[in-house]
Structure formats: C-alpha cells, structure tokens
Design a protein around this motif. Sequence first.
Motif, mmCIF file in Angstrom:
data_model
loop_
_atom_site.group_PDB
_atom_site.id
_atom_site.type_symbol
_atom_site.label_atom_id
_atom_site.label_comp_id
_atom_site.label_asym_id
_atom_site.label_seq_id
_atom_site.Cartn_x
_atom_site.Cartn_y
_atom_site.Cartn_z
ATOM 1 N N LEU A 10 -6.267 13.886 -2.333
ATOM 2 C CA LEU A 10 -6.143 15.279 -1.894
ATOM 3 C C LEU A 10 -5.872 15.316 -0.399
ATOM 4 N N ARG A 11 -5.090 16.312 0.026
ATOM 5 C CA ARG A 11 -4.790 16.459 1.453
ATOM 6 C C ARG A 11 -4.628 17.922 1.807
ATOM 7 N N THR A 12 -4.544 18.155 3.103
ATOM 8 C CA THR A 12 -4.269 19.477 3.640
ATOM 9 C C THR A 12 -2.789 19.505 4.012
ATOM 10 N N SER A 13 -2.051 20.503 3.526
ATOM 11 C CA SER A 13 -0.620 20.582 3.818
ATOM 12 C C SER A 13 -0.401 20.897 5.288
ATOM 13 N N PRO A 14 0.802 20.571 5.806
ATOM 14 C CA PRO A 14 1.059 20.817 7.219
ATOM 15 C C PRO A 14 0.977 22.307 7.554
ATOM 16 N N GLY A 15 0.367 22.606 8.679
ATOM 17 C CA GLY A 15 0.301 23.989 9.149
ATOM 18 C C GLY A 15 1.401 24.243 10.162
ATOM 19 N N ASP A 16 1.385 25.413 10.754
ATOM 20 C CA ASP A 16 2.385 25.747 11.771
ATOM 21 C C ASP A 16 2.318 24.746 12.912
ATOM 22 N N GLY A 17 3.459 24.193 13.263
ATOM 23 C CA GLY A 17 3.556 23.272 14.382
ATOM 24 C C GLY A 17 3.177 21.840 14.045
ATOM 25 N N GLU A 18 2.697 21.574 12.837
ATOM 26 C CA GLU A 18 2.353 20.212 12.445
ATOM 27 C C GLU A 18 3.544 19.583 11.747
ATOM 28 N N ASP A 26 -12.675 17.297 3.622
ATOM 29 C CA ASP A 26 -13.432 17.285 2.373
ATOM 30 C C ASP A 26 -12.628 18.029 1.312
ATOM 31 N N VAL A 27 -13.088 17.929 0.081
ATOM 32 C CA VAL A 27 -12.346 18.481 -1.066
ATOM 33 C C VAL A 27 -12.092 19.975 -0.906
ATOM 34 N N SER A 28 -13.052 20.712 -0.359
ATOM 35 C CA SER A 28 -12.907 22.163 -0.264
ATOM 36 C C SER A 28 -11.772 22.580 0.673
ATOM 37 N N GLU A 29 -11.365 21.707 1.594
ATOM 38 C CA GLU A 29 -10.266 22.023 2.514
ATOM 39 C C GLU A 29 -8.899 21.647 1.958
ATOM 40 N N ALA A 30 -8.870 20.818 0.932
ATOM 41 C CA ALA A 30 -7.603 20.315 0.397
ATOM 42 C C ALA A 30 -6.833 21.418 -0.316
ATOM 43 N N ALA A 106 -9.493 10.436 1.672
ATOM 44 C CA ALA A 106 -9.256 9.401 2.678
ATOM 45 C C ALA A 106 -8.346 8.324 2.093
ATOM 46 N N PHE A 107 -7.184 8.158 2.693
ATOM 47 C CA PHE A 107 -6.219 7.159 2.240
ATOM 48 C C PHE A 107 -5.254 6.881 3.384
ATOM 49 N N ARG A 108 -4.519 5.787 3.247
ATOM 50 C CA ARG A 108 -3.524 5.406 4.251
ATOM 51 C C ARG A 108 -2.170 5.227 3.572
ATOM 52 N N GLY A 109 -1.118 5.569 4.313
ATOM 53 C CA GLY A 109 0.235 5.381 3.817
ATOM 54 C C GLY A 109 0.842 6.665 3.285
ATOM 55 N N GLU A 110 2.104 6.547 2.958
ATOM 56 C CA GLU A 110 2.853 7.644 2.350
ATOM 57 C C GLU A 110 3.228 7.230 0.934
#
Length: 181
Positions: A10-18, A26-30, A106-110
């Motif tokens: 799980l991840r947080t998508s890019p926001g403005d300017g990112e 944490d899971v609730s932010e994903a 938490a993970f690394r890579g694309e």
Amino acid sequence: MIEATLCFPLRTSPGDGESESQPADDVSEADEVLLIEKRRGLGDGWYNGPGGKLEGDETPRECAVRETHEEVGLEIDPADLEKAGELTFLLDGEVHTFCHVFRTTAFRGEPRPSEEARPEWVGVEEVPYDRMWEDDRLWLPGVLEGRTIAGEFAFSGGEPLDEAEFVRHDLEWDISFTDDG
C-alpha cells in the motif's frame, strides 16, 4: 492442500508538487494498492495481490517476500509485513488452499512486470472486483482499511478452482494473529 500467500503493498499517491508516490506511514493513510494481473496459472487474467505457494520449509512471511519480489520486483523486509488474514478455500467439501494474507506500507523499488504478472497501482476505492475472484469483494475491502480477517470460502464443481462455483462463505473480523509466520 496448497499453502499460499497474498501480499498487498500500500502507498500514498503523489500529491500536488510531488513527483512520485511513497509508501504510506500506515494503512489508514494509504490510497493505492499494488495489484497484479495474472499472466498464467490459477486465476490467469484476473487481478489479485502478488503471492503464491510456499516452497520447502519457508515461512509464510518468507514466501510473501519471495513471491512479491519474483512477480513485481519489490523488496520487502519480512518484519515489515503485517498479517491481515487467513483464508481457507474449500473445493467440493475438501480444503484446497490455505492462504496467509499480508499487507505492508514499507517496501523498496518500483514494480515491474514479469512473465507471471503485470503490476498496477490501483486506487483503494477503484479496485476492479469484477475482474477478481468472487470472494475478494467480501474480505479485501476490510483488509485494505486495516482490519484483519479469518474466512472460509466454499466452491463446488471440481477442478480447476477458478472455474468452480462459489457457494458460501463464513467470515470472522478483527482477529488477533499471535503466530503470523
């Protein structure tokens, strides 16, 4: 009986300017989950999380880490996996598969495609349940919200499982897993 794993990064998508997304704190932010479109084997053409069968004496955590790396190239520390579920799949009254479900922020890579899977980041609210196993719509939304589950799903009609008819289910939510592999 098959013992298997599923892993839902799980991840947080890019926001403005990112410029790129980041793993969620944490899971609730994903707001995005990594799904794969299976390219072969059980569930070919359907979406699910990376995962597969345990090999040799590996633990469920080790299997989830290995399968996620093999299928989509992400690197995950086993300690960063959170046990989210245990799912039992019955076929014609017999246990066919026991699946350990994990999630991680938490993970690394694309993610990159492999012979077995085409990865795709999907909005948590846009998961394509119409292109997934029929039972997924019953348990996956709760797992993506941070809940835990134990479930049993019965299918009938013989092999292969992905062509059998889904006939019933039993779910127990907010389970505490003491030994999560």
